[in-house]
Design an enzyme around this catalytic site. Structure first.
Site, PDB file in Angstrom:
ATOM      1  N   SER A 169       0.681  -0.945   0.364  1.00  0.00           N
ATOM      2  CA  SER A 169      -0.036  -0.306  -0.408  1.00  0.00           C
ATOM      3  C   SER A 169       0.893   1.470  -0.375  1.00  0.00           C
ATOM      4  O   SER A 169       0.262   2.259  -0.532  1.00  0.00           O
ATOM      5  CB  SER A 169      -1.083  -0.316   1.021  1.00  0.00           C
ATOM      6  OG  SER A 169      -2.245  -0.849   0.826  1.00  0.00           O
ATOM      7  N   HIS A 219       0.281 -10.038  -0.130  1.00  0.00           N
ATOM      8  CA  HIS A 219      -0.331  -9.431  -1.394  1.00  0.00           C
ATOM      9  C   HIS A 219      -0.189 -10.502  -2.232  1.00  0.00           C
ATOM     10  O   HIS A 219       0.882 -11.073  -2.202  1.00  0.00           O
ATOM     11  CB  HIS A 219      -0.377  -7.916  -1.790  1.00  0.00           C
ATOM     12  CG  HIS A 219      -0.164  -7.357  -0.190  1.00  0.00           C
ATOM     13  ND1 HIS A 219       0.722  -6.299   0.061  1.00  0.00           N
ATOM     14  CD2 HIS A 219      -1.127  -6.965   0.618  1.00  0.00           C
ATOM     15  CE1 HIS A 219      -0.035  -5.669   0.509  1.00  0.00           C
ATOM     16  NE2 HIS A 219      -0.965  -6.230   1.312  1.00  0.00           N
ATOM     17  N   ARG A 236      17.306   0.578   5.388  1.00  0.00           N
ATOM     18  CA  ARG A 236      16.946   0.354   6.220  1.00  0.00           C
ATOM     19  C   ARG A 236      17.019   1.192   7.162  1.00  0.00           C
ATOM     20  O   ARG A 236      18.395   0.793   8.325  1.00  0.00           O
ATOM     21  CB  ARG A 236      15.541  -0.796   6.357  1.00  0.00           C
ATOM     22  CG  ARG A 236      14.847  -0.505   7.584  1.00  0.00           C
ATOM     23  CD  ARG A 236      13.350  -1.610   7.342  1.00  0.00           C
ATOM     24  NE  ARG A 236      13.115  -1.846   8.611  1.00  0.00           N
ATOM     25  CZ  ARG A 236      12.050  -2.509   8.897  1.00  0.00           C
ATOM     26  NH1 ARG A 236      11.430  -3.718   8.130  1.00  0.00           N
ATOM     27  NH2 ARG A 236      11.503  -2.493  10.311  1.00  0.00           N
ATOM     28  N   SER A 237      16.387   2.327   8.119  1.00  0.00           N
ATOM     29  CA  SER A 237      17.184   3.205   8.778  1.00  0.00           C
ATOM     30  C   SER A 237      16.864   2.546  10.891  1.00  0.00           C
ATOM     31  O   SER A 237      17.766   2.619  11.554  1.00  0.00           O
ATOM     32  CB  SER A 237      16.706   3.983   9.239  1.00  0.00           C
ATOM     33  OG  SER A 237      15.551   4.456   9.181  1.00  0.00           O
ATOM     34  N   ASP A 238      15.435   1.823  10.598  1.00  0.00           N
ATOM     35  CA  ASP A 238      15.129   1.517  11.876  1.00  0.00           C
ATOM     36  C   ASP A 238      16.406   1.025  13.194  1.00  0.00           C
ATOM     37  O   ASP A 238      16.849   1.830  13.824  1.00  0.00           O
ATOM     38  CB  ASP A 238      14.142   1.534  12.190  1.00  0.00           C
ATOM     39  CG  ASP A 238      13.934   0.239  11.532  1.00  0.00           C
ATOM     40  OD1 ASP A 238      14.094  -0.599  10.733  1.00  0.00           O
ATOM     41  OD2 ASP A 238      12.707  -0.120  11.907  1.00  0.00           O
ATOM     42  N   ARG A 239      17.159  -0.246  12.382  1.00  0.00           N
ATOM     43  CA  ARG A 239      17.791  -1.187  12.879  1.00  0.00           C
ATOM     44  C   ARG A 239      19.352  -0.696  12.790  1.00  0.00           C
ATOM     45  O   ARG A 239      20.130  -1.076  13.599  1.00  0.00           O
ATOM     46  CB  ARG A 239      17.493  -2.089  12.585  1.00  0.00           C
ATOM     47  CG  ARG A 239      16.213  -2.265  13.196  1.00  0.00           C
ATOM     48  CD  ARG A 239      16.132  -4.261  13.356  1.00  0.00           C
ATOM     49  NE  ARG A 239      14.832  -5.099  13.594  1.00  0.00           N
ATOM     50  CZ  ARG A 239      14.484  -5.242  15.033  1.00  0.00           C
ATOM     51  NH1 ARG A 239      15.424  -4.849  16.105  1.00  0.00           N
ATOM     52  NH2 ARG A 239      13.526  -5.215  15.414  1.00  0.00           N
ATOM     53  N   LYS A 267      -6.526   2.445   6.453  1.00  0.00           N
ATOM     54  CA  LYS A 267      -5.682   3.627   5.305  1.00  0.00           C
ATOM     55  C   LYS A 267      -5.318   4.643   5.403  1.00  0.00           C
ATOM     56  O   LYS A 267      -4.854   5.170   4.311  1.00  0.00           O
ATOM     57  CB  LYS A 267      -6.176   2.659   4.532  1.00  0.00           C
ATOM     58  CG  LYS A 267      -6.809   1.351   3.729  1.00  0.00           C
ATOM     59  CD  LYS A 267      -5.097   0.657   3.205  1.00  0.00           C
ATOM     60  CE  LYS A 267      -5.436  -0.767   3.548  1.00  0.00           C
ATOM     61  NZ  LYS A 267      -3.647  -1.592   3.178  1.00  0.00           N
ATOM     62  N   ASP A 325      -4.357  -0.031  -5.587  1.00  0.00           N
ATOM     63  CA  ASP A 325      -2.581   0.410  -5.351  1.00  0.00           C
ATOM     64  C   ASP A 325      -2.225  -2.190  -4.978  1.00  0.00           C
ATOM     65  O   ASP A 325      -1.202  -1.564  -6.031  1.00  0.00           O
ATOM     66  CB  ASP A 325      -2.563   0.569  -3.747  1.00  0.00           C
ATOM     67  CG  ASP A 325      -3.642  -0.017  -2.542  1.00  0.00           C
ATOM     68  OD1 ASP A 325      -3.970  -0.938  -2.589  1.00  0.00           O
ATOM     69  OD2 ASP A 325      -2.767  -0.399  -1.365  1.00  0.00           O
TER      70      ASP A 325
END
Length: 491
Positions: free
Chosen positions: A61, A445, A248-251, A320, A427
């Protein structure tokens, strides 16, 4: 004068040739039946490179709404970096060149797998090869995965890494992501990763393959492998260069903070000066050079409509809401001038097969009221096909489709009376494949096509295309100029 238009996003409703477990095909859907008979329609791609994801990867999405709202393909970080490497452009990246120029030693730190969620091993090795060819001494700090891939797959990836080793590329450390990729301020874990990577403590005489075997013998799977340094690595030195390769930033924030911030105080660290860079932006407060900066698309659909002095309405239920606002507007939090947002709460149930109607009726009422209030553009998301599709409950998913069909009928009827053009698409798919061929429940999905229906005066044909073609199609229907940044219209 601009014409009025509505974009209806039927989340999770897509096309599948399979019929038995197809909630869409088997649902009562009189509105759709009429659309198939009387309304120009086409197929839209929603996955893989068509939405900036890796080839074959199912859409979601977030990227779907970004593509629709921006009117272009926005390559996700994984794809952007992969293309840069495969097209031999990475070596010319300005921030990378500057990092290489600062030291003869380069440390690469990141997750060693092809999970594609936080990193990709092809990026890791591609960057190592480039730096080694430039004459740099490259130290690999391998973080073992075991979460986005099999819990005991580290040796498979290690074998890939070992093909690249040589005089200039060495494995310095190994650590499980439990330690070096914490994101919950459990600094005692991060400290163990830090001490192996920066101080080369503790050390083992085992080689990496033997050390992984020894970890498995202690029932430590890849995620939980204790951080270790290998013989021949003596830690980081003053003026070494360091590149964090996870996109990816978070970790990566905590380990990057520990290595790079001079005022760090959560545990005792070495007093050495390092040149740290990150492959993507990990935190707005970090001042490290970033190799691949985030694209903020200019001239999105919402921005163009607002700039034309027109009024727009964005509505969805809770599940959503962020998608029709933040993501649809290209990652912009604040509404544009003359943009109204209406959030309808999603029902408070454990899983949505308990109430497959969700809040579709209330969301539909916002759209009908929006037409009464003469909004120039309305975008609405009906979440049912996706959220009920995720439960794996076929009967509930059929009710979800029927519910959306009913709301579509009301919107189309009123749109005709009020002279609105209507574009209906999704989407991504979901509820059209509720089980696989063996009858196993599917909750994910789909990686297939969705429909695009255009109910508008003078439109007799709709081209096949992608979600990137939705915004320019809306602008064409409204009689507004399509900005140069956008792709072409389907009508």
């Amino acid at each position: 004068m601009a014409k009025k238009a509505i974009l209806v996003i039927t989340d999770g409703i897509g096309y599948s040739s399979g019929m038995e477990y197809n909630a869409f095909y088997n649902a009562q859907k009189p509105t759709y039946d009429k659309l198939f008979s009387n309304t120009p329609h086409s197929f839209i791609e929603t996955h893989g490179l068509s939405v900036g994801l890796p080839e074959g990867q199912m859409g979601n999405s977030e990227v779907g709404h970004m593509s629709m709202g921006s009117g272009r393909v926005l390559y996700q970080d994984l794809v952007k970096i992969s293309l840069s490497l495969s097209e031999n452009r990475f070596r010319d990246n300005e921030a990378f060149r500057e990092l290489l120029a600062k030291s003869s030693r380069l440390h690469l730190i990141g997750l060693m797998s092809d999970g594609g969620v936080h990193s990709h091993i092809d990026h890791f090795m591609g960057i190592a090869d480039i730096a080694a060819k430039e004459g740099k001494e490259v130290f690999l700090h391998l973080i073992t995965d075991g979460r986005d891939v099999s819990p005991t797959s580290a040796k498979k990836y290690l074998a890939q890494v070992e093909k690249h080793l040589g005089a200039n590329i060495k494995i310095a450390t190994v650590s499980g992501r439990f330690y070096s990729m914490d994101r919950d301020n459990r600094w005692e874990r991060v400290q163990k990763g830090y001490e192996a990577i920066v101080k080369a403590e503790p050390k083992t005489t085992l080689n990496p393959s033997e050390y992984i075997d020894a970890s498995y013998a202690k029932n430590e799977t890849d995620e939980f492998i204790e951080p270790i340094a290998f013989d021949g690595y003596d830690g980081m030195s003053d003026n070494d260069s360091v590149l964090m390769i996870n996109f990816r930033s978070d970790r990566m924030r905590e380990i990057t903070t520990a290595i790079g911030e001079s005022n760090f105080s959560s545990f005792e660290k070495s007093d050495i000066k390092l040149h740290v860079a990150t492959i993507t932006e990990y935190d707005k407060n970090f001042s490290y050079p970033v190799l691949f900066k985030k694209d903020s698309p200019k001239n999105t659909l919402s921005e163009v409509i607002s700039s034309a002095g027109l009024r727009q309405l964005h509505t969805a239920e809770t599940e959503k809401y962020a998608h029709v606002t933040f993501f649809f507007n290209g990652g912009i939090d604040e509404p544009y001038e003359n943009e109204t947002r209406v959030l309808i709460p999603s029902p408070n149930v454990r899983t949505y097969d308990e109430k497959p109607q969700m809040s579709a009726k209330e969301v539909g009422e916002v759209v009908l009221k929006g037409m009464d209030e003469a909004y120039d553009f309305i975008v609405v998301n009906f979440a049912n096909g996706d959220m009920v599709g995720h439960t794996g409950n076929l009967e509930a998913a059929k009710i979800a489709v029927n519910t959306v069909d009913s709301e579509l009928g009301k919107i189309l009827q009123k749109a005709k009376e009020m002279d609105y053009s209507v574009l209906i698409t999704s989407d991504h798919g979901n509820c059209e494949e509720m089980r696989d061929d063996d009858g196993n429940i599917l909750t994910n999905h789909t990686a297939g096509k969705v429909w695009c229906f255009v109910e508008a005066e003078g439109v007799s044909r709709v081209e096949d295309g992608g979600l990137n073609n939705i915004a320019p199609t809306i602008l064409k229907l409204m009689g507004l100029e399509i900005p140069k940044e956008m792709d072409h219209s389907l009508v």
